[in-house]
Design a protein around this motif. Structure first.
Motif, PDB file in Angstrom:
ATOM      1  N   ASP A  17      10.046  38.499 107.156  1.00 26.71           N
ATOM      2  CA  ASP A  17       9.022  39.171 107.972  1.00 26.71           C
ATOM      3  C   ASP A  17       9.569  40.532 108.409  1.00 26.71           C
ATOM      4  O   ASP A  17      10.739  40.849 108.180  1.00 26.71           O
ATOM      5  CB  ASP A  17       8.733  38.298 109.217  1.00 26.71           C
ATOM      6  CG  ASP A  17       7.470  38.709 109.949  1.00 26.71           C
ATOM      7  OD1 ASP A  17       7.146  38.069 110.966  1.00 26.71           O
ATOM      8  OD2 ASP A  17       6.810  39.689 109.514  1.00 26.71           O
ATOM      9  N   VAL A  20      12.935  40.959 111.529  1.00 18.15           N
ATOM     10  CA  VAL A  20      13.807  39.763 111.520  1.00 18.15           C
ATOM     11  C   VAL A  20      15.293  40.112 111.554  1.00 18.15           C
ATOM     12  O   VAL A  20      16.125  39.240 111.795  1.00 18.15           O
ATOM     13  CB  VAL A  20      13.527  38.854 110.305  1.00 18.15           C
ATOM     14  CG1 VAL A  20      12.163  38.189 110.409  1.00 18.15           C
ATOM     15  CG2 VAL A  20      13.684  39.594 108.990  1.00 18.15           C
ATOM     16  N   LYS A  22      16.751  42.800 109.142  1.00 18.64           N
ATOM     17  CA  LYS A  22      17.247  43.369 107.872  1.00 18.64           C
ATOM     18  C   LYS A  22      18.152  44.564 108.130  1.00 18.64           C
ATOM     19  O   LYS A  22      19.201  44.710 107.519  1.00 18.64           O
ATOM     20  CB  LYS A  22      16.085  43.789 106.988  1.00 18.64           C
ATOM     21  CG  LYS A  22      15.156  42.664 106.561  1.00 18.64           C
ATOM     22  CD  LYS A  22      14.075  43.152 105.581  1.00 18.64           C
ATOM     23  CE  LYS A  22      13.167  44.182 106.209  1.00 18.64           C
ATOM     24  NZ  LYS A  22      12.333  43.637 107.305  1.00 18.64           N
TER      25      LYS A  22
END
Ligand SMILES: Nc1ncnc2c1ncn2[C@@H]1O[C@H](COP(=O)(O)OP(=O)(O)OP(=O)(O)O)[C@@H](O)[C@H]1O
Ligand SMILES: C[C@H](N)[C@H](N)CCCCCC(=O)O
Ligand SMILES: [Mg+2]
Length: 248
Positions: A17, A20, A22
């Protein structure tokens, strides 16, 4: 243990999503590689919500040099790239986005491509984030949430990546605190469901961008995670169960 990292290590850090983690994981991985002496660089194929969102800028600040990250087109609407381009009356070309990432992938040092939101996010010309990752032919690290709901999101994302021939070198369950039964049971269940190595990343200090690199390096066995990435690349994007040593 002396860590020799293969200079051609390339990996996509993708997510279940948006929001989250990254960028946090990308900063930690690039920071670890650069501290190990490699000219690693992150690439954000398209940045939306800019300003204030600036993932490449965050990674560069976290690693203390602009050389640590680069970014493709930037769009102001905080939307999927294809939608942001439409709203902002801008044109995005998938071939150009892909070309930028291929150039980064093929440069000398390790390349870490950060996704935009989750996998099925429309990029341009009918192509999505997952198409770009598949076209680049690099293994992926999947970042997801730690709590209730992540079993579904994570298993669906791993299946989608594998269907496109993308090896998943590891799953990072982010902001893991182990404070709920769901959190405590999720890592093992996800390993059983996906047969991927699963890593839990605790909350790290976000005081300064540099703190993030230090925190991720402390909390995440980055070397082990990258060994699996290197094995996957060596095995033509197949994740071998036994991570091998990096070679220079
Ligand atoms: N391990 C962590 N510890 C503390 N805070 C975190 C952690 N991971 C993420 N965060 C918080 O969540 C926010 C979103 O994380 P991040 O920007 O990495 O998400 P993302 O998946 O890259 O989002 P996007 O889809 O917009 O690129 C961060 O700005 C930070 O505030
Ligand atoms: C605005 C911010 N930069 C986000 N990464 C954009 C994420 C788009 C997600 C689209 C969606 O899945 O609905
Ligand atoms: Mg990000």
């Amino acid at each position: 243990m002396e860590t020799m990292v293969t200079s051609k290590l390339n990996v996509a850090v993708v997510g279940t999503d948006t929001g989250v983690g990254k960028t946090v994981v990308t900063a930690g991985v690039v920071g670890w590689l650069r501290a190990a002496g490699y000219d690693a660089r992150a690439v954000k194929p398209v940045q939306t919500g800019h300003p204030p969102d600036d993932d490449a800028g965050f990674v560069a600040a976290a690693c203390g040099t602009h050389a640590a990250a680069t970014c493709g087109p930037r769009l102001e609407p905080a939307l999927a790239p294809a939608v942001a381009a439409d709203v902002a009356d801008r044109t995005l070309e998938y071939s150009a986005i892909r070309g930028t990432c291929e150039t980064e992938r093929d440069r000398d040092g390790p390349c870490v491509i950060e996704g935009i939101g989750g996998l099925r996010v429309p990029l341009a010309d009918g192509q999505e984030v997952i198409d770009l990752v598949a076209d680049l032919g690099v293994p992926a690290i999947l970042v997801g949430r730690s709590g209730l709901g992540t079993l579904n999101h994570t298993a669906l994302s791993v299946a989608a990546l594998r269907r496109r021939g993308v090896a998943v070198a590891g799953v990072v369950l982010n902001q893991y605190e182990g404070s709920t039964t769901a959190e405590r049971t999720n890592p093992e269940i996800i390993e059983d469901m996906t047969e991927c190595p699963v890593y839990a990343l605790s909350p790290v200090s976000m005081e300064t961008p540099e703190d993030v690199v230090a925190g991720v390096r402390e909390e995440l066995p980055v070397e082990q995670l990258l060994q699996t990435v290197a094995s996957a690349e060596a095995d033509g994007n197949e994740v071998s169960r036994n991570p091998t040593e990096f070679e220079s």
